[in-house]
Structure formats: structure tokens, C-alpha cells
Design a protein around this motif. Sequence first.
Motif, PDB file in Angstrom:
ATOM      1  N   ARG A  87       0.630  -1.050   0.044  1.00 33.35           N
ATOM      2  CA  ARG A  87      -0.326   0.462  -0.489  1.00 33.35           C
ATOM      3  C   ARG A  87       0.644   1.120  -0.170  1.00 33.35           C
ATOM      4  O   ARG A  87       1.809   1.097   0.682  1.00 33.35           O
ATOM      5  N   MET A  97      -2.300  14.294   3.591  1.00 29.35           N
ATOM      6  CA  MET A  97      -3.208  14.727   4.524  1.00 29.35           C
ATOM      7  C   MET A  97      -2.759  16.375   5.003  1.00 29.35           C
ATOM      8  O   MET A  97      -4.071  17.345   5.417  1.00 29.35           O
ATOM      9  N   SER A 153     -13.346  14.204   7.559  1.00 32.35           N
ATOM     10  CA  SER A 153     -12.922  12.310   7.607  1.00 32.35           C
ATOM     11  C   SER A 153     -11.817  12.575   6.042  1.00 32.35           C
ATOM     12  O   SER A 153     -12.155  13.407   4.854  1.00 32.35           O
ATOM     13  N   ILE A 154     -10.803  12.282   5.841  1.00 30.87           N
ATOM     14  CA  ILE A 154     -10.248  12.816   5.697  1.00 30.87           C
ATOM     15  C   ILE A 154      -9.563  11.078   5.221  1.00 30.87           C
ATOM     16  O   ILE A 154      -9.218  10.134   5.983  1.00 30.87           O
ATOM     17  N   GLU A 155      -9.661  10.761   2.927  1.00 32.34           N
ATOM     18  CA  GLU A 155      -9.370   9.397   3.240  1.00 32.34           C
ATOM     19  C   GLU A 155      -8.015   9.854   2.151  1.00 32.34           C
ATOM     20  O   GLU A 155      -8.863  10.339   0.706  1.00 32.34           O
ATOM     21  N   GLY A 160      -5.854   7.208  -0.689  1.00 33.55           N
ATOM     22  CA  GLY A 160      -6.022   6.367  -1.295  1.00 33.55           C
ATOM     23  C   GLY A 160      -4.636   6.262  -1.994  1.00 33.55           C
ATOM     24  O   GLY A 160      -3.705   6.565  -2.068  1.00 33.55           O
ATOM     25  N   VAL A 200      -7.775  11.717  -3.353  1.00 30.22           N
ATOM     26  CA  VAL A 200      -7.876  12.220  -2.279  1.00 30.22           C
ATOM     27  C   VAL A 200      -9.249  12.073  -1.690  1.00 30.22           C
ATOM     28  O   VAL A 200      -9.563  13.394  -2.700  1.00 30.22           O
ATOM     29  N   ASP A 252     -14.127  14.458   3.476  1.00 33.90           N
ATOM     30  CA  ASP A 252     -15.504  14.559   3.563  1.00 33.90           C
ATOM     31  C   ASP A 252     -15.994  13.489   2.432  1.00 33.90           C
ATOM     32  O   ASP A 252     -17.188  14.534   2.136  1.00 33.90           O
ATOM     33  N   ASP A 271     -14.069  14.351  -3.632  1.00 33.84           N
ATOM     34  CA  ASP A 271     -12.423  14.694  -4.512  1.00 33.84           C
ATOM     35  C   ASP A 271     -12.262  15.715  -3.966  1.00 33.84           C
ATOM     36  O   ASP A 271     -11.933  16.223  -4.889  1.00 33.84           O
ATOM     37  N   LEU A 277      -3.605   8.484  12.686  1.00 40.35           N
ATOM     38  CA  LEU A 277      -4.372   8.582  11.364  1.00 40.35           C
ATOM     39  C   LEU A 277      -3.341   7.777  10.543  1.00 40.35           C
ATOM     40  O   LEU A 277      -3.685   6.390  10.328  1.00 40.35           O
ATOM     41  N   GLN A 278      -2.391   8.254  10.301  1.00 43.29           N
ATOM     42  CA  GLN A 278      -1.488   7.485   9.818  1.00 43.29           C
ATOM     43  C   GLN A 278      -0.418   6.015  10.217  1.00 43.29           C
ATOM     44  O   GLN A 278      -0.817   4.575   9.916  1.00 43.29           O
ATOM     45  N   GLU A 296      -3.673   3.944   9.279  1.00 41.22           N
ATOM     46  CA  GLU A 296      -4.068   3.326   8.446  1.00 41.22           C
ATOM     47  C   GLU A 296      -2.814   2.237   8.013  1.00 41.22           C
ATOM     48  O   GLU A 296      -2.717   1.194   6.743  1.00 41.22           O
TER      49      GLU A 296
END
Length: 216
Positions: free
Chosen positions: A27, A34, A63-65, A67, A71, A74, A77, A107-108, A111
Motif C-alpha cells: 500500500r 493529509m 474525514s480524510i481518505e 487512497g 484524496v 468528507d 475528491d 491516522l497514519q 492506516e
Amino acid sequence: MIICIDGPAGAGKSSAARALARRLGFRFLDTGAMYRAVAHAALRRGLDWDEPAALARLARELSIEVGESQVLVDGEDVTREIRTLAVTTVTHYAANNSAVRQHLVELQRREAAGGNVVTEGRDQGTVVFPHAECKIFLTASPAERAHRRLIDLQRRGESTSYDQVLAEQTQRDQRDANRDVGPLRPAADAIELITDGLQPEEVVDRLEALVRARMA
Ligand code: DC
């Protein structure tokens, strides 16, 4: 297994780390995205930069995603927006805020929990994953980094000059190296790789060789 790739802006970390992760089937975690995402959200909301507590609160609410290639904040994109000069210029407010850092570090770690990860940033080997199996400090001379960044920005349609990019980079280097929390510095057990004169593909080859030697 956790592979940390830290280094200054413009050293080619993102693309090299992403390509390495792909080769290894790991990954990829872009932690700079972030900090950028928090700064972008604050900019949008017109937050007062002189209110660090408000910025920290916002960071915790979002909410930080992050991928592989997208990125989402909430659910929206923001992949392109977070790379603009406007966001780059204010991201230090997020990066220098100790409460924001604390939250993003958590968070890191979440993940990366239990998986094989290539993670990229400034403090990955020193603060976030001190026990990582492999740590690399990727760097290049200031001139080379500014040149690469100029090409990158121009490709994305930003109008800027070499001198401007270099001046901003010098300022960012100083901020990165001198911040009280999570400053940029190589971990004691990091391997340094200087990428001047290397093609992107060669950088990935070298990284892969270093990692495979560690895995053996
Ligand atoms: O790698 P980048 O340019 O996308 O990083 C954006 C900003 O975030 C940069 O000013 C340094 C900061 N950063 C940080 O403080 N810690 C990290 N782990 C990653 C990035």
C-alpha cells in the motif's frame, strides 16, 4: 513490513514511493496529502490562521481518505486542489500545528496497521514509525529539486518561474527542518539516497534493490 521514505520537497519522493509500492504490491501512503487536505479545508472555510485550536478542531472533524491515487475529504475528491500553489503556500500552518500533527500521526498509524506499506513524508522514520523495517532518506540538490518542481507545476498549468520556485522551496526547507514537532531530518538508521542525475525509473530501481536487500 513498513518502508519509510522521508526527504525534502521536490526530491521525487511521491512518484518514487508510489512506483515502489506498486512493484512490491504494498500500500502507498502519501502523508503530505493529509497536511495539504487540512490546509485546503481551512482555506475553503476561511479559517483564521492565527487560531491554531480551530485548525486542530477542523482536522479532527474532517474525514480524510488518502487512497492510492485519490484524496477524499468528507467524500469530496480534492486530489488536484490540494496540489495547487495556493494550498502549498499555507500547508505549513497545518504542518506546524502540534495538535494537527498528533491527530494525523494517529491516522497514519491506523492506516498502516497490520499491512505492508510504503509511507512517504518528513517524519515517517523518526516519529511515526520508529520501528519500521526499512527507512530511506531521499534527497537531491536544491537546484535539481526546484527544476523538477518547476516542470511539474508548469505541466499542471501554474504560472511561475524558477526563481520563485527556488525561493519558496528554500523557505519550505527551513520550515520543515526547524519545526518544533516532527521536523525533517534523517532517522539515525535511514539510508540516504541522493537522486541528482538519476532518471525516475533508476530511483525506483535503487529503492527496490535497497528494500529487497532488507527483506532477504
Ligand atoms: O510532501 P508534500 O509537499 O506533499 O508535503 C506538504 C507539506 O506537509 C510540506 O510542507 C511538509 C508537510 N509534511 C509534514 O510536515 N509531515 C509529513 N509527514 C508530510 C508532509
